[in-house]
Design a protein around this motif. Structure first.
Motif: not given
Length: 313
Positions: A189, A231-232, A234-235, A238-239
């Motif tokens: 990510a 978007t990336v 946020e991803e 989260n990870l």
């Protein structure tokens, strides 16, 4: 003709996403080269929350890698492949042989095979001590002490192997799984964030230099790149947060500590019982040694005095 038409359609279908991927990769590479060469290329800053979280995540990731590398020594073949039954057979054979109970060739065969089995350092010390005790003899203080020491070291070795196997199951295996799953996903990510930023900045540069008739299209590319960038991020956050806040790290650490604690506790108890016995043998032998030396010294002095008296006479 139909076959050729289908072939060309398949090539066209497969080529388009590949070509787009190559084009996007080239765009990112060009932007990175532009930034690396120190030009005045625009560079989008990452959000402060992302940067702070990334720093925390990286510390956890590096710690996990280092500790896993170091603890893998507990999972070495010597710790995992040891044949406890063979070791016990060997120990029994040695102690029986020392006690004068000779085994026939068939009884000694498992012991010979066990020499090929990996052992803990304590088992190696035990075997060497018991061999030495047999050669020196149990009637000798050193032989008796080595026999007691070798017997205890065999038990300490068994506890050492038990510790290593617990660390393998409770720390090494689950930590490796974390690296291959959650941490690996977070790493990927992070790469996606870097790629998205390069694409965004490349599109911004293209929009800035676009001709008027291409400006609207270039603006649309920038907006889409911005949406993808958000978007990336946020991803990735989260990870990374999942890795940083996971209780699995503490659970594995607890397993590591408890495995070591149990081993040292059992080893300390065994050695605590042994130490006074070895010390008692040592004190007794020291007393006998000094007594014998004094006796020899006294006898030598008497002989010397008698010789002097004879000479004077």
């Amino acid at each position: 003709m139909d076959s050729f038409s289908k072939f060309t359609q398949n090539v066209s279908t497969n080529w388009t996403p590949f070509a787009n991927k190559v084009s996007k990769g080239f765009t990112q590479y060009k932007q990175l080269a532009s930034e690396t060469l120190g030009s005045h290329a625009e560079k989008t800053e990452l959000p402060q929350d992302y940067v702070a979280l990334e720093k925390r995540y990286e510390s956890v990731r590096q710690h996990t890698q280092v500790l896993l590398r170091l603890t893998k020594t507990y999972a070495s073949p010597a710790a995992q492949l040891v044949d406890m039954q063979a070791l016990q057979t060997q120990f029994s054979t040695l102690t029986s042989r020392i006690s004068g109970k000779q085994r026939d060739a068939s009884d000694r065969e498992p012991a010979a095979q066990s020499e090929k089995q990996p052992m803990s350092p304590q088992h190696e010390i035990s075997r060497a001590s018991l061999d030495a005790a047999e050669k020196i003899g149990l009637e000798e203080p050193l032989g008796a002490a080595l026999f007691k020491f070798g017997s205890i070291e065999e038990k300490v070795g068994a506890e050492k192997i038990k510790q290593d196997q617990c660390i393998q199951r409770g720390f090494v295996e689950p930590t490796s799984q974390m690296l291959e799953s959650g941490i690996a996903l977070a790493q990927n990510a992070r790469k996606q964030v870097q790629a998205a930023r390069l694409t965004l900045d490349a599109n911004k540069a293209a929009f800035k230099n676009a001709r008027p008739d291409k400006a609207q299209e270039a603006r649309g590319e920038v907006e889409r790149a911005e949406d993808h960038f958000v978007t990336v991020i946020e991803e990735a956050m989260n990870l990374m947060r999942s890795v940083v806040e996971s209780p699995q790290h503490l659970k594995c650490l607890s397993e590591l500590v408890n495995a070591q604690l149990n081993y040292h506790k059992e080893a300390a108890a065994l050695l605590a019982d042994l130490a006074p016995e070895i010390e008692e043998i040592q004190v007794t032998q020291e007393a006998l040694y000094h007594h014998d030396n004094r006796t020899i010294s006294t006898a030598t002095d008497d002989t010397s005095n008698n010789s002097n008296n004879n000479n004077n006479a």
